[in-house]
Motif scaffolding. Structure first.
Motif, PDB file in Angstrom:
ATOM      1  N   ASP A  23      -4.951 -22.125  -5.474  1.00 39.39           N
ATOM      2  CA  ASP A  23      -5.193 -22.599  -6.837  1.00 39.39           C
ATOM      3  C   ASP A  23      -4.356 -21.861  -7.877  1.00 39.39           C
ATOM      4  O   ASP A  23      -4.640 -21.926  -9.062  1.00 39.39           O
TER       5      ASP A  23
ATOM      6  N   ASP B  43     -11.293 -16.980   3.680  1.00 39.36           N
ATOM      7  CA  ASP B  43     -11.797 -17.739   2.530  1.00 39.36           C
ATOM      8  C   ASP B  43     -10.962 -17.432   1.292  1.00 39.36           C
ATOM      9  O   ASP B  43     -10.622 -18.322   0.516  1.00 39.36           O
ATOM     10  N   SER B  44     -10.635 -16.159   1.104  1.00 42.13           N
ATOM     11  CA  SER B  44      -9.836 -15.754  -0.049  1.00 42.13           C
ATOM     12  C   SER B  44      -8.452 -16.396  -0.015  1.00 42.13           C
ATOM     13  O   SER B  44      -7.940 -16.828  -1.047  1.00 42.13           O
TER      14      SER B  44
ATOM     15  N   ASP C  89     -10.845 -13.299 -10.323  1.00 42.90           N
ATOM     16  CA  ASP C  89     -12.313 -13.236 -10.301  1.00 42.90           C
ATOM     17  C   ASP C  89     -12.837 -11.882 -10.763  1.00 42.90           C
ATOM     18  O   ASP C  89     -13.964 -11.774 -11.237  1.00 42.90           O
TER      19      ASP C  89
ATOM     20  N   ARG D 149     -21.334 -18.153  -5.019  1.00 44.67           N
ATOM     21  CA  ARG D 149     -20.315 -18.724  -4.137  1.00 44.67           C
ATOM     22  C   ARG D 149     -20.723 -18.559  -2.680  1.00 44.67           C
ATOM     23  O   ARG D 149     -21.580 -17.753  -2.361  1.00 44.67           O
TER      24      ARG D 149
ATOM     25  N   THR E  10     -10.470 -13.698  -5.724  1.00 37.63           N
ATOM     26  CA  THR E  10      -9.087 -13.495  -6.171  1.00 37.63           C
ATOM     27  C   THR E  10      -9.098 -12.364  -7.183  1.00 37.63           C
ATOM     28  O   THR E  10     -10.155 -11.975  -7.695  1.00 37.63           O
TER      29      THR E  10
ATOM     30  N   ARG F  40      -7.635 -19.245   1.092  1.00 37.64           N
ATOM     31  CA  ARG F  40      -7.750 -20.632   0.613  1.00 37.64           C
ATOM     32  C   ARG F  40      -7.845 -20.685  -0.918  1.00 37.64           C
ATOM     33  O   ARG F  40      -7.386 -21.638  -1.536  1.00 37.64           O
ATOM     34  N   LEU F  41      -8.431 -19.669  -1.520  1.00 38.72           N
ATOM     35  CA  LEU F  41      -8.553 -19.637  -2.983  1.00 38.72           C
ATOM     36  C   LEU F  41      -7.206 -19.410  -3.662  1.00 38.72           C
ATOM     37  O   LEU F  41      -7.025 -19.792  -4.820  1.00 38.72           O
TER      38      LEU F  41
ATOM     39  N   ARG G  59      -5.068 -11.376  -1.330  1.00 36.19           N
ATOM     40  CA  ARG G  59      -6.432 -11.710  -0.918  1.00 36.19           C
ATOM     41  C   ARG G  59      -7.366 -10.597  -1.387  1.00 36.19           C
ATOM     42  O   ARG G  59      -7.022  -9.413  -1.332  1.00 36.19           O
TER      43      ARG G  59
END
Length: 148
Positions: A61, A54-55, A11, A21, A8, A57-58, A67
């Protein structure tokens, strides 16, 4: 080995680099899934697309709605195989290991699409997969942070 890490924008704020990760890479299982006609470039693109998923899904949060995929070079021994297609696990990475970022456009229509995808709307999830990520050199990390 080139690895692709879903991330993200938040990050990218660490001064040390990215924390350990799961990531994606061109693995034997990915090559097999793509078939004999797939070249290395196609396989790397497939790994990048999986990391973009994958991004996504992050973002659930509460991260800024873009992304981010970080492409990094690690020694083959640093990436341990995972169970999923093209999955590897990597240790903490310094920014010097990262070679580029691939990030969604900051345009309002893309952000709205991502918002719908994060909410679980199936059509939006499919449409997000069609959106191209923009390439940024690792030296542009500060620029990306400014766009949060």
């Amino acid at each position: 080995m080139r690895v692709y890490l879903g991330a993200t924008l938040d990050d990218l704020d660490s001064s040390d680099g990215l924390t350990a990760r799961p990531a994606r890479a061109v693995t034997d299982s990915l090559r097999q899934a793509l078939g004999a006609d797939a070249d290395e470039e196609m396989a790397e693109y497939a790994a990048l697309v999986l990391a973009a998923e994958d991004s996504l899904r992050l973002l659930a949060d509460g991260a800024p709605l873009r992304r981010v995929v970080a492409a990094a070079d690690v020694p083959d021994t640093a990436a341990t195989p995972g169970e999923e297609l093209a999955r590897v696990h990597v240790p903490d990475l310094a920014w010097t290991d990262v070679v580029s970022f691939h990030v969604d456009s900051g345009e309002a229509d893309v952000r709205h699409l991502l918002e719908r995808a994060v909410a679980g709307e199936a059509q939006a999830i499919g449409a997000v997969g069609e959106e191209d990520l923009l390439w940024y050199d690792v030296t542009e990390r500060g620029t990306l942070l400014g766009e949060r």
